[in-house]
Design an enzyme around this catalytic site. Structure first.
Site, PDB file in Angstrom:
ATOM      1  N   LYS A  16      49.656  62.678 -51.198  1.00 55.13           N
ATOM      2  CA  LYS A  16      50.546  62.900 -49.975  1.00 55.13           C
ATOM      3  C   LYS A  16      51.531  63.994 -50.331  1.00 55.13           C
ATOM      4  O   LYS A  16      52.103  63.747 -51.435  1.00 55.13           O
ATOM      5  CB  LYS A  16      51.000  61.498 -49.385  1.00 55.13           C
ATOM      6  N   SER A  50      53.686  53.603 -42.916  1.00 57.42           N
ATOM      7  CA  SER A  50      52.696  55.052 -42.903  1.00 57.42           C
ATOM      8  C   SER A  50      51.871  54.889 -43.785  1.00 57.42           C
ATOM      9  O   SER A  50      51.072  55.946 -43.916  1.00 57.42           O
ATOM     10  CB  SER A  50      53.899  55.995 -43.156  1.00 57.42           C
ATOM     11  N   SER A  89      52.548  58.095 -41.362  1.00 54.23           N
ATOM     12  CA  SER A  89      52.500  59.249 -41.678  1.00 54.23           C
ATOM     13  C   SER A  89      51.594  60.042 -42.591  1.00 54.23           C
ATOM     14  O   SER A  89      51.665  61.101 -42.642  1.00 54.23           O
ATOM     15  CB  SER A  89      54.028  59.778 -41.939  1.00 54.23           C
TER      16      SER A  89
END
Length: 506
Positions: free
Chosen positions: A111, A209, A185
């Protein structure tokens, strides 16, 4: 080795057939020879047996990225040449007799809020579009040391502040329906895994997330016990809740990643000491004696198709364990305000004061709201949070783990989410799920695929337990996975799939 056109076409087409056909990953790999659709464990075993090279796996992933990422926007940065260099070096090590372990030569994605040396880390924001760290975050360094090849950095909701629809680079698309949300996210990590662009990925989880994109993309995502995996070198959202967790296409692969992520970091104020565990071995422990709870309040406000799928999944769980029964978990109380307010504002204050226009609209509004929190409210919330974390394990009296829906709803349309965000009058918050409970408790939770809607949208089930119960959670998740076939389904995306346009909002 540089891909020629014929090799590129063969690898891309083979992998596309596998994902589009709905075949099981292992069957399609055997039938078509598509390396990208192998599980992490299968790819690892082939490297160990010298049947495939890291470079071949890396090229297979890069070929799929070239075909599918323009449709998915799963990656912000693809580090193709760096990945090839890593793969060649790891192949040379193996040839000389040095084997780093199960992650040796395995291509993964991180990420894009996790620092990576000499590879930009943007946080999904214009503010950090040119940010190139000089050192890896400890969790990234550990995976590199274990032999993982970093393919690139995945898309995310700007600064991890939301549900995946807001990124400076445009939102990631859901491989199961390109007009739908991936969950946030850690949106790009979920999309990349589901579309077979990598073998494993990292996400961060502050209020769901890792688990939300795992649910919407039909992959596995593990939120770890607070402090088990170091978060130093990761852009914080809310430090008191932030965790970094593994994501993969099945439970075994998730456990393999976790084995190389944990460990105390004295420079990380969130890190806690814990004895090293073998999570792959722990995931194989028997589950027949487990007592499982269904938490009160976590089955309200559900989409009917979500309710049906999760209750069917719990029916499967009932056959695997000693008992399943209703239970109660403590409410968050004042601790609920920790997430969206003071700590987020504290990290961003200087940047926001200087350059508010570089924040996306939704996050500008969040930051403006955060300015209004007073110190007394925050301190009372912190006290409540600490009390919850000290006492939550006591709530597990008469049961060992809990099961619940990961999400309350099916993946929403991106266009509707963007229009809602842009509306001049703030709307009431959407009830996505109860994931934040476990961030507040500081306890682990996993999301596993448990079904699909009539329209083909994924549905997930969460399993959680007391602090440091990752092994037991993985074991029940793996037993459920062995009894079902949901994790073997692949999205219908193919090279001809068109990417729907999103209308501008203002």
């Amino acid at each position: 080795m540089k891909l020629d056109r014929r090799t590129f076409t063969r690898l891309a087409a083979t992998s596309a057939i596998a994902c589009a056909s709905g075949l099981r990953a292992d069957e399609s790999a055997a039938a078509e020879g598509g390396l990208a659709v192998l599980t992490l464990a299968e790819a690892s075993a082939r490297i160990h047996r010298r049947e495939v090279t890291s470079l071949a796996l890396t090229e297979a992933c890069l070929a799929r990225i070239a075909v599918y990422d323009p449709k998915l926007d799963a990656f912000i940065t693809v580090a193709a040449e760096q990945a090839r260099q890593q793969a060649r070096a790891l192949d040379a090590e193996l040839k000389s007799g040095k084997y780093r372990g199960p992650l040796h030569g395995i291509p993964i994605a991180l990420k894009d809020n996790i620092d990576t040396a000499n590879l930009r880390t943007t946080g999904g924001s214009a503010l950090y579009a040119g940010n190139v760290p000089t050192a890896d975050a400890p969790v990234a360094a550990r995976l590199r040391d274990a032999g993982a090849v970093i393919l690139g950095k995945t898309n995310l909701h700007e600064f991890a502040m939301g549900s995946g629809e807001t990124s400076y680079w445009g939102p990631s698309r859901n491989p199961w329906a390109l007009d739908r949300n991936t969950g946030g996210s850690s949106s790009g990590s979920g999309a990349a895994l589901s579309a077979c662009l990598c073998y494993g990925a990292l996400g961060t989880d502050t209020a769901g997330s890792v688990r939300y994109p795992a649910n919407f993309c039909s992959v596995v995502g593990l939120k770890v016990t607070y402090g088990l995996v170091p978060i130093r070198g990761i852009m914080p959202l809310t430090l008191s809740l932030d965790t970094c967790g593994p994501m993969a296409r099945n439970v075994e692969d998730t456990a393999m990643l976790l084995n190389h992520m944990t460990g105390y970091d004295k420079l990380d104020i969130a890190s806690v000491p814990h004895e090293q565990e073998d999570y792959v071995a722990a995931s194989r422990q028997p589950v027949s004696a487990l007592r499982v709870g269904m938490p009160d309040g976590c089955f309200d406000r559900l989409d009917p198709e979500v309710r049906t799928a999760v209750m069917v999944a719990i029916g499967v769980i009932t056959k695997l364990v000693k008992e399943v029964k209703p239970v109660a978990l403590p409410p968050l109380g004042d601790a609920a305000v920790i997430g969206p307010f003071a700590e987020t504002y504290a990290w961003h204050k200087d940047n926001f004061d200087a350059q508010p226009g570089k924040y996306m609209l939704q996050n500008r509004r969040t930051m403006e709201a955060n300015e209004k929190m007073d110190a007394a409210t925050y301190i009372r919330a912190r006290w409540q949070l600490e009390t919850l974390r000290r006492t939550i394990d006591d709530a597990y009296s008469g049961f060992d783990l809990v099961v619940l829906p990961t999400m309350h709803l099916l993946s929403p349309l991106l266009q509707e989410m963007l229009e809602r965000d842009a509306h001049p009058t703030p709307r009431d918050p959407v009830s996505y799920g109860d994931a934040i409970l476990f961030n507040a408790y500081g306890t682990p939770a996993i999301s596993v695929p448990c079904g699909f809607s009539a329209s083909g949208l994924p549905i997930g089930m969460s399993i959680s337990g007391p602090h440091f119960s990752e092994g037991r959670i993985l074991a029940l998740a793996r037993a459920y996975e062995a009894a079902t076939d949901w994790h073997n389904r692949r999205p219908p995306i193919n090279p001809e799939t068109r990417k729907p346009m999103l209308a501008p909002v203002s």
